[in-house]
Design a protein around this motif. Structure first.
Motif, short mmCIF file in Angstrom:
data_model
loop_
_atom_site.label_atom_id
_atom_site.label_comp_id
_atom_site.label_asym_id
_atom_site.label_seq_id
_atom_site.Cartn_x
_atom_site.Cartn_y
_atom_site.Cartn_z
N UNK A 278 -10.23 11.97 -11.54
CA UNK A 278 -9.53 10.98 -12.68
C UNK A 278 -9.94 9.59 -12.23
N UNK A 279 -9.53 8.73 -13.50
CA UNK A 279 -9.75 7.34 -13.27
C UNK A 279 -8.36 6.91 -12.85
N UNK A 280 -8.24 6.11 -11.84
CA UNK A 280 -7.27 5.40 -11.27
C UNK A 280 -5.98 5.07 -12.24
N UNK A 281 -4.86 5.80 -12.08
CA UNK A 281 -3.61 5.70 -13.16
C UNK A 281 -3.74 6.94 -14.08
N UNK A 282 -4.58 7.72 -14.02
CA UNK A 282 -4.58 8.78 -15.10
C UNK A 282 -3.91 10.13 -14.30
N UNK A 283 -3.82 10.20 -12.96
CA UNK A 283 -3.37 11.24 -12.11
C UNK A 283 -2.01 11.05 -11.45
N UNK A 284 -1.89 11.85 -10.34
CA UNK A 284 -0.59 11.70 -9.55
C UNK A 284 -0.60 11.07 -8.23
N UNK A 285 -1.84 10.47 -7.93
CA UNK A 285 -1.81 9.88 -6.64
C UNK A 285 -1.26 8.23 -6.61
N UNK A 286 -0.40 8.19 -5.56
CA UNK A 286 0.27 6.87 -5.58
C UNK A 286 -0.58 6.03 -4.75
N UNK A 287 -1.39 5.44 -5.70
CA UNK A 287 -2.51 4.60 -4.87
C UNK A 287 -2.11 3.27 -4.15
N UNK A 288 -0.97 2.86 -4.75
CA UNK A 288 -0.67 1.47 -4.11
C UNK A 288 0.06 1.59 -2.61
N UNK A 289 0.76 3.14 -2.74
CA UNK A 289 1.40 3.06 -1.55
C UNK A 289 0.18 3.33 -0.37
N UNK A 290 -0.62 4.08 -0.69
CA UNK A 290 -1.67 4.67 0.20
C UNK A 290 -2.55 3.26 0.60
N UNK A 291 -2.87 2.45 -0.34
CA UNK A 291 -3.67 1.15 0.07
C UNK A 291 -2.58 0.24 0.85
N UNK A 292 -1.42 0.36 0.75
CA UNK A 292 -0.43 -0.22 1.53
C UNK A 292 -0.66 0.12 3.14
N UNK A 293 -0.63 1.48 3.25
CA UNK A 293 -0.84 2.09 4.58
C UNK A 293 -2.18 1.59 5.24
N UNK A 294 -3.07 1.70 4.23
CA UNK A 294 -4.41 1.42 4.70
C UNK A 294 -4.50 -0.35 5.41
N UNK A 295 -4.10 -1.12 4.40
CA UNK A 295 -4.04 -2.44 5.06
C UNK A 295 -3.09 -2.74 5.89
N UNK A 296 -1.96 -2.15 6.18
CA UNK A 296 -1.07 -2.25 7.27
C UNK A 296 -1.80 -1.88 8.42
N UNK A 297 -2.66 -0.92 8.35
CA UNK A 297 -3.41 -0.32 9.79
C UNK A 297 -4.53 -1.46 10.00
N UNK A 298 -4.98 -2.56 8.98
CA UNK A 298 -5.82 -3.34 9.49
C UNK A 298 -7.17 -3.21 8.63
N UNK A 299 -7.30 -2.41 7.62
CA UNK A 299 -8.31 -2.31 6.58
C UNK A 299 -8.49 -3.56 5.82
N UNK A 300 -9.59 -4.23 5.58
CA UNK A 300 -9.69 -5.31 4.93
C UNK A 300 -11.20 -5.11 4.29
N UNK A 301 -11.63 -3.84 3.99
CA UNK A 301 -12.62 -3.88 3.15
C UNK A 301 -12.73 -3.62 1.84
N UNK A 302 -13.69 -3.46 1.04
CA UNK A 302 -13.66 -3.37 -0.27
C UNK A 302 -12.71 -1.94 -0.64
#
Ligand code: ZN
Length: 287
Positions: A233-257
């Protein structure tokens, strides 16, 4: 957390997203016109456009890579097949280097022949052992040329044919064994389509940390999903909490695209311009 709502400088397009509409040079041009900073091309698209020509095109367009898709498929039914897989992975590393990719993404493979519907055996433990040996051998070569390897765990529904590494924990265990010093030479590609359901996800992203988080692929999980491979699916059309997961990624230090990777017959049937505009709009609002 980064604010993605104001521009496209943190956005990358995995070029499989537009593979049925446009050849690679036209995808790069369409991304450049929108100010998109990065793409992640596939080997067959690069081969069709020519390696040197693609490197030149990217340089001229001012577009960098967020990864190179892909190496892997290490298991084989015999010694000749294992050697051929290693040779092919060395070529993939060299191509990634020629394109100045930050990492080569690995879809590791599983039961030999299963992708063609003719599995040579039922021993997934053997496949996993061959995968780890294949990654170890490729890592030695990749270290020599300075190309990080990113293991992409795939959803367990693809355990028979595409990847016998199915969780982030499994991938990180291999990273710990083969690169205990966390040198940055070996890490993971976190693709939310494959790992969003994992109850261990937050913990494993934190465990991976900056050195091991080499790529982040986004799309969405549709309900219902009509095809295991080509109904992302296109982001926003399904059931994944995308912002929460990106939050985990960035809290762990991810800064890439943030890389959009959508295999979808529905989106492949729409005009490329419309798909790109949707990717940008959704990245600004829901990713
Ligand atoms: Zn992916």
């Amino acid at each position: 957390m980064r604010d993605l709502s104001t521009g496209v400088e943190h956005l990358s397009i995995n070029t499989a997203t537009l593979r049925k509409q446009l050849p690679l040079p036209a995808i790069v041009e369409a991304c450049a016109r929108r100010g998109i900073a990065a793409v992640d091309p596939w080997r067959d698209q690069v081969a069709a456009a020519g390696l040197a020509a693609t490197a030149r095109l990217l340089r001229d367009a001012g577009i960098r890579l967020s990864g190179y898709c892909r190496g892997g498929f290490f298991p084989a039914a015999d010694a000749g097949g294992l050697a051929a897989a290693l040779e092919d992975n060395r070529r993939a590393v060299d191509e990634a280097k020629a394109l100045a990719a930050p990492c080569l993404v690995l879809v590791v493979g599983s039961l030999p022949g299963a992708l063609a519907g003719r599995p040579a055996h039922k021993d997934i433990a053997l496949a996993r052992a061959q995968v780890e040996e294949g990654i170890a051998a490729t890592l030695e070569y990749a270290r020599g040329v300075g190309m990080p390897l990113a293991i992409e765990p795939l959803h367990p529904m693809q355990a028979a044919d595409r990847a016998c590494i199915n969780t982030l924990a499994q991938a990180l265990d291999i990273c710990d064994r083969l690169d205990p010093g966390r040198s940055g030479a070996l890490g993971v590609a976190v693709d939310i389509y494959h790992v969003w359901w994992d109850p261990e996800l937050a913990r494993q992203i934190a465990r991976a940390g900056r050195e091991r988080l080499l790529a982040y692929h986004v799309c969405d999980w549709l309900v219902p999903t009509r095809d295991l491979l080509n109904d992302r699916g296109m982001m926003g059309d399904g059931v994944v909490d995308l912002r929460k997961i990106r939050g985990w990624m960035e809290a762990a230090g991810f800064a890439g695209p943030v890389e959009v990777e959508i295999f979808s017959e529905a989106w492949w049937s729409r005009p490329a311009e419309e798909v790109l505009d949707a990717c940008i709009a959704r990245c600004k609002t829901v990713v």
